[in-house]
Design a protein around this motif. Structure first.
Motif, PDB file in Angstrom:
ATOM      1  N   GLN A 160      -2.652   3.119  -3.502  1.00 51.79           N
ATOM      2  CA  GLN A 160      -3.360   3.351  -2.242  1.00 51.79           C
ATOM      3  C   GLN A 160      -3.321   2.101  -1.356  1.00 51.79           C
ATOM      4  O   GLN A 160      -3.118   2.189  -0.155  1.00 51.79           O
ATOM      5  CB  GLN A 160      -4.824   3.755  -2.497  1.00 51.79           C
ATOM      6  CG  GLN A 160      -4.998   5.068  -3.202  1.00 51.79           C
ATOM      7  CD  GLN A 160      -4.897   4.947  -4.718  1.00 51.79           C
ATOM      8  OE1 GLN A 160      -4.774   3.870  -5.289  1.00 51.79           O
ATOM      9  NE2 GLN A 160      -4.917   6.104  -5.394  1.00 51.79           N
ATOM     10  N   ARG A 161      -3.517   0.944  -1.968  1.00 48.69           N
ATOM     11  CA  ARG A 161      -3.485  -0.317  -1.223  1.00 48.69           C
ATOM     12  C   ARG A 161      -2.096  -0.582  -0.675  1.00 48.69           C
ATOM     13  O   ARG A 161      -1.933  -0.989   0.471  1.00 48.69           O
ATOM     14  CB  ARG A 161      -3.933  -1.465  -2.134  1.00 48.69           C
ATOM     15  CG  ARG A 161      -3.938  -2.813  -1.472  1.00 48.69           C
ATOM     16  CD  ARG A 161      -5.113  -2.955  -0.534  1.00 48.69           C
ATOM     17  NE  ARG A 161      -5.118  -4.302   0.008  1.00 48.69           N
ATOM     18  CZ  ARG A 161      -5.395  -4.579   1.257  1.00 48.69           C
ATOM     19  NH1 ARG A 161      -5.765  -3.635   2.080  1.00 48.69           N
ATOM     20  NH2 ARG A 161      -5.365  -5.809   1.672  1.00 48.69           N
ATOM     21  N   GLU A 206       0.162   1.648   0.057  1.00 51.81           N
ATOM     22  CA  GLU A 206       0.399   2.607   1.143  1.00 51.81           C
ATOM     23  C   GLU A 206      -0.304   2.158   2.418  1.00 51.81           C
ATOM     24  O   GLU A 206       0.265   2.248   3.503  1.00 51.81           O
ATOM     25  CB  GLU A 206      -0.092   3.997   0.725  1.00 51.81           C
ATOM     26  CG  GLU A 206       0.246   5.069   1.735  1.00 51.81           C
ATOM     27  CD  GLU A 206      -0.165   6.455   1.272  1.00 51.81           C
ATOM     28  OE1 GLU A 206      -0.341   7.312   2.156  1.00 51.81           O
ATOM     29  OE2 GLU A 206      -0.308   6.684   0.059  1.00 51.81           O
ATOM     30  N   LYS A 207      -1.521   1.667   2.284  1.00 52.29           N
ATOM     31  CA  LYS A 207      -2.270   1.190   3.454  1.00 52.29           C
ATOM     32  C   LYS A 207      -1.551   0.012   4.112  1.00 52.29           C
ATOM     33  O   LYS A 207      -1.422  -0.048   5.341  1.00 52.29           O
ATOM     34  CB  LYS A 207      -3.682   0.777   3.037  1.00 52.29           C
ATOM     35  CG  LYS A 207      -4.559   0.384   4.190  1.00 52.29           C
ATOM     36  CD  LYS A 207      -5.982   0.080   3.718  1.00 52.29           C
ATOM     37  CE  LYS A 207      -6.851  -0.309   4.893  1.00 52.29           C
ATOM     38  NZ  LYS A 207      -8.224  -0.629   4.468  1.00 52.29           N
ATOM     39  N   HIS A 250       1.520   1.319   6.005  1.00 51.99           N
ATOM     40  CA  HIS A 250       1.139   1.958   7.270  1.00 51.99           C
ATOM     41  C   HIS A 250       0.815   0.918   8.330  1.00 51.99           C
ATOM     42  O   HIS A 250       1.211   1.069   9.490  1.00 51.99           O
ATOM     43  CB  HIS A 250      -0.049   2.909   7.070  1.00 51.99           C
ATOM     44  CG  HIS A 250       0.321   4.193   6.420  1.00 51.99           C
ATOM     45  ND1 HIS A 250       0.857   5.247   7.114  1.00 51.99           N
ATOM     46  CD2 HIS A 250       0.247   4.592   5.130  1.00 51.99           C
ATOM     47  CE1 HIS A 250       1.104   6.242   6.279  1.00 51.99           C
ATOM     48  NE2 HIS A 250       0.739   5.875   5.061  1.00 51.99           N
ATOM     49  N   ARG A 251       0.099  -0.120   7.945  1.00 48.59           N
ATOM     50  CA  ARG A 251      -0.235  -1.181   8.907  1.00 48.59           C
ATOM     51  C   ARG A 251       1.015  -1.905   9.375  1.00 48.59           C
ATOM     52  O   ARG A 251       1.156  -2.219  10.558  1.00 48.59           O
ATOM     53  CB  ARG A 251      -1.218  -2.164   8.294  1.00 48.59           C
ATOM     54  CG  ARG A 251      -2.609  -1.573   8.140  1.00 48.59           C
ATOM     55  CD  ARG A 251      -3.620  -2.565   7.668  1.00 48.59           C
ATOM     56  NE  ARG A 251      -3.904  -3.508   8.741  1.00 48.59           N
ATOM     57  CZ  ARG A 251      -4.558  -4.636   8.564  1.00 48.59           C
ATOM     58  NH1 ARG A 251      -5.002  -4.970   7.373  1.00 48.59           N
ATOM     59  NH2 ARG A 251      -4.775  -5.451   9.577  1.00 48.59           N
TER      60      ARG A 251
END
Length: 102
Positions: A15-16, A18-19, A22-23
């Motif tokens: 999840q981290r 992926e975040k 995205h950023r």
């Protein structure tokens, strides 16, 4: 000693990671006209010549916070791109196409 980012990234949760991805993508697609011109490897003078304006006029265009859609479209076209205006809503996106003829 500093660790390579790859090692740090491998220890992160999916999840981290992926975040972060995205950023990073958001940063790449969000840039000022001057930065865009530079990434296209064009000088102000070269782009000004393509647009048949002087370098000072191009500098003014690049630094405007409120620019006409037609001017923005011409700038992007001179850099080899096209302008697409997208309205974002909670339930999806809509491409505004009335400016395609500008």
């Amino acid at each position: 000693m500093a660790k390579p980012f790859k090692e740090l990234k491998e220890k992160m949760s999916p999840q981290r990671r992926e975040k972060i991805e995205h950023r990073a993508q958001a940063m790449l697609i969000s840039m000022a006209l001057q930065e865009l011109r530079q990434t296209r490897q064009l000088t102000q003078q070269e782009l000004a010549n393509i647009l048949n304006v002087n370098q000072a006029a191009l500098s003014k265009m690049e630094n405007q916070t409120d620019i006409r859609v037609s001017t923005l479209s011409k700038l992007l076209s001179a850099m080899g791109g096209t302008l697409k205006i997208v309205a974002e809503f909670p339930d999806g996106e809509v491409i505004i196409n009335q400016f395609e003829r500008v």
